[in-house]
Design a protein around this motif. Structure first.
Motif, PDB file in Angstrom:
ATOM      1  N   TRP A   1      56.159  46.536  20.601  1.00 24.75           N
ATOM      2  CA  TRP A   1      56.429  45.517  21.618  1.00 24.75           C
ATOM      3  C   TRP A   1      57.093  46.112  22.848  1.00 24.75           C
ATOM      4  N   HIS A   2      57.765  47.265  22.668  1.00 24.84           N
ATOM      5  CA  HIS A   2      58.318  47.967  23.842  1.00 24.84           C
ATOM      6  C   HIS A   2      57.180  48.424  24.762  1.00 24.84           C
ATOM      7  N   LEU A   3      56.121  48.963  24.141  1.00 28.77           N
ATOM      8  CA  LEU A   3      54.958  49.374  24.932  1.00 28.77           C
ATOM      9  C   LEU A   3      54.344  48.170  25.640  1.00 28.77           C
ATOM     10  N   LEU A   4      54.272  47.056  24.919  1.00 28.81           N
ATOM     11  CA  LEU A   4      53.718  45.826  25.493  1.00 28.81           C
ATOM     12  C   LEU A   4      54.516  45.373  26.712  1.00 28.81           C
ATOM     13  N   LEU A   5      55.849  45.439  26.603  1.00 28.92           N
ATOM     14  CA  LEU A   5      56.709  44.999  27.699  1.00 28.92           C
ATOM     15  C   LEU A   5      56.663  45.967  28.874  1.00 28.92           C
ATOM     16  N   LEU A   6      56.788  47.262  28.594  1.00 30.26           N
ATOM     17  CA  LEU A   6      56.948  48.240  29.675  1.00 30.26           C
ATOM     18  C   LEU A   6      55.622  48.586  30.350  1.00 30.26           C
ATOM     19  N   TRP A   7      54.654  49.124  29.554  1.00 34.59           N
ATOM     20  CA  TRP A   7      53.369  49.458  30.163  1.00 34.59           C
ATOM     21  C   TRP A   7      52.554  48.206  30.435  1.00 34.59           C
ATOM     22  N   GLY A   8      52.679  47.205  29.545  1.00 34.88           N
ATOM     23  CA  GLY A   8      51.900  45.993  29.735  1.00 34.88           C
ATOM     24  C   GLY A   8      52.404  45.142  30.876  1.00 34.88           C
TER      25      GLY A   8
ATOM     26  N   THR B   1      59.829  53.949  29.059  1.00 38.26           N
ATOM     27  CA  THR B   1      59.012  54.128  27.854  1.00 38.26           C
ATOM     28  C   THR B   1      59.474  55.310  27.010  1.00 38.26           C
ATOM     29  N   VAL B   2      60.206  56.245  27.596  1.00 41.33           N
ATOM     30  CA  VAL B   2      60.624  57.417  26.818  1.00 41.33           C
ATOM     31  C   VAL B   2      61.582  57.030  25.698  1.00 41.33           C
ATOM     32  N   TRP B   3      62.167  55.824  25.764  1.00 40.76           N
ATOM     33  CA  TRP B   3      63.092  55.381  24.719  1.00 40.76           C
ATOM     34  C   TRP B   3      62.473  54.345  23.791  1.00 40.76           C
ATOM     35  N   MET B   4      61.180  54.054  23.928  1.00 40.92           N
ATOM     36  CA  MET B   4      60.609  52.985  23.097  1.00 40.92           C
ATOM     37  C   MET B   4      60.438  53.458  21.648  1.00 40.92           C
ATOM     38  N   THR B   5      60.587  52.510  20.736  1.00 39.57           N
ATOM     39  CA  THR B   5      60.460  52.800  19.307  1.00 39.57           C
ATOM     40  C   THR B   5      59.560  51.797  18.593  1.00 39.57           C
ATOM     41  N   ALA B   6      59.171  50.719  19.256  1.00 40.55           N
ATOM     42  CA  ALA B   6      58.346  49.685  18.638  1.00 40.55           C
ATOM     43  C   ALA B   6      57.186  49.333  19.565  1.00 40.55           C
TER      44      ALA B   6
END
Length: 420
Positions: free
Chosen positions: A106-113, A99-104
């Motif tokens: 949907w990245h949060l959705l994929l990684l944390w979700g 998550t430290v490299w997320m920028t959008a």
């Protein structure tokens, strides 16, 4: 001549060591899953995402946390608890670390979700139910309560620390802390956790040494999970349990765990202070859940569930009037009470699944727990939308309170037989 009797050596049964390792793994899973609650405001401040957008990722996390459970239970039957839990911890570490490299969004959705949801779901309360069924005949209710309390302990340990980190070094450091903690637990799980008592030449605590051994099912894990669901879904108690537990999830993980901190912040309370209040819930949850486990061995679980849900509903209906910039005594009373009730519902629910569905009880509880997380997901998104549209959370608190009263009625309607 004097006869002496050799001193009897005191030995702790291996089941307690296995339970201790499970406690640590469940503790971590609960702390990791609850982390997004302290990241909502920092992520909104940095990326400009709305609360409802961030809540959607939390929702996916909650749904997968629950729907993974029955398949995880079947996988544990097929491949063993040790393999499944170790792999789940690795998945959490990868999901949180990236998550430290997320920028959008949907990245949060994929990684944390998705990633963290699948990982923590594999270490959810169904893991506790599976372990208790295999390793304990005596003290089942008590041990279920202790392992359930691990979730509260995880919240107690992680939330205040991560809130401070998120406000200080930043949310990325908090995410890396979660990743590192998950990795640190893996060696202990692999070294100390064992799938069945027979692997170490013993029997379950309190079991008859001559009782026949139950072999691991040879059927595909997904097939078994779905077969058990099909059978249980034909019975009325399953729907009462699932409906009540969905409301349980909505009123805890979905609403309070996810939105209490931003709701308190709306009234001027500092985020670390609000996170500290959630941690206090964790302190009293330990006592409440262990006591509930003890009571589940002695009191009709239906009565316990009815009382827990009714009292929770009444508490939620008074909560909107308790928020202030600083914790007033009335808020502290709510926190203590809600802590005692937080997941006290788990031991009697597990006991009912075991009583009603026998050897399939752990997998049935996995599906019931899945409904818990679906309810939590709906509440997480719904409360976020209510806040965005109305500017406050009051409707969410009152709605959840009314639903808890309905859950009390469903619990009392359960019979001790599989009725259609």
């Amino acid at each position: 001549m004097t006869l002496t009797t050799p001193a009897r050596r005191f030995r702790v049964h291996r089941a307690w060591f296995v339970a201790a390792v499970a406690f640590v793994a469940i503790l971590g899973a609960a702390g990791f899953r609850a982390t997004p609650g302290v990241l909502i405001n920092p992520l909104q401040a940095e990326f400009g995402w709305s609360k409802s957008t961030i809540s959607l990722a939390v929702s996916v996390n909650l749904v997968l946390y629950g729907l993974t459970a029955p398949f995880a239970a079947a996988l544990m039957d097929r491949f063993g608890m040790r393999r499944v839990v170790a792999l789940a911890l690795l998945l959490v570490a990868v999901g949180s670390g990236l998550t430290v490299w997320m920028t959008a969004s949907w990245h949060l959705l994929l990684l944390w979700g998705v990633f963290v949801g699948l990982g923590t779901g594999s270490m959810a309360l169904v893991f506790a139910a599976t372990l208790v069924d295999r390793w304990f005949v005596r003290h089942r209710g008590l041990v279920t309560g202790l392992l359930t309390a691990a979730g509260a302990t995880g919240q107690l340990i992680f939330l205040p620390v991560l809130a401070q980190i998120a406000q200080g070094p930043g949310w990325r450091v908090a995410s890396l802390a979660v990743s590192g903690s998950a990795l640190a637990v893996v060696p202990f799980v692999w070294w100390l956790l064992r799938d069945r008592p027979e692997e170490v030449g013993t029997t379950a605590l309190g079991a008859d040494p001559d009782a026949p051994r139950t072999p691991a099912p040879a059927v595909n894990a997904a097939v078994r999970a779905l077969t058990v669901l099909r059978s249980a879904a034909r019975t009325r108690p399953f729907w009462y349990l699932a409906g009540g537990f969905a409301i349980c999830g909505a009123s805890t993980n979905g609403l309070v765990s996810t939105h209490f901190i931003p709701a308190a912040h709306d009234h001027g309370m500092a985020e670390p202070t609000a996170a500290g209040l959630l941690a206090v819930i964790g302190i009293f949850d330990i006592a409440g859940t262990v006591m509930s486990g003890w009571l589940s061995d002695r009191v009709d679980p239906r009565i316990l569930l009815g009382a827990y849900y009714a009292l929770r509903g009444l508490a939620l209906m008074v909560l909107p009037g308790l928020f202030a910039a600083t914790p007033e005594p009335s808020m502290l009373v709510f926190i203590v009470f809600y802590g005692l009730d937080w997941v006290a519902t788990v031991p009697p629910t597990v006991a009912l699944c075991r009583t009603l569905y026998g050897a399939d009880g752990a997998v049935v509880f996995g599906w019931v727990f899945g409904s818990h997380q679906v309810g939590a997901a709906i509440a997480a998104v719904g409360a976020g939308l209510a806040r965005d549209q109305l500017g406050h959370y009051d409707a969410a608190w009152y709605g959840a309170g009314a639903l808890c009263l309905a859950a009390a009625a469903m619990s009392l309607a359960i019979r001790h037989a599989r009725n259609r």
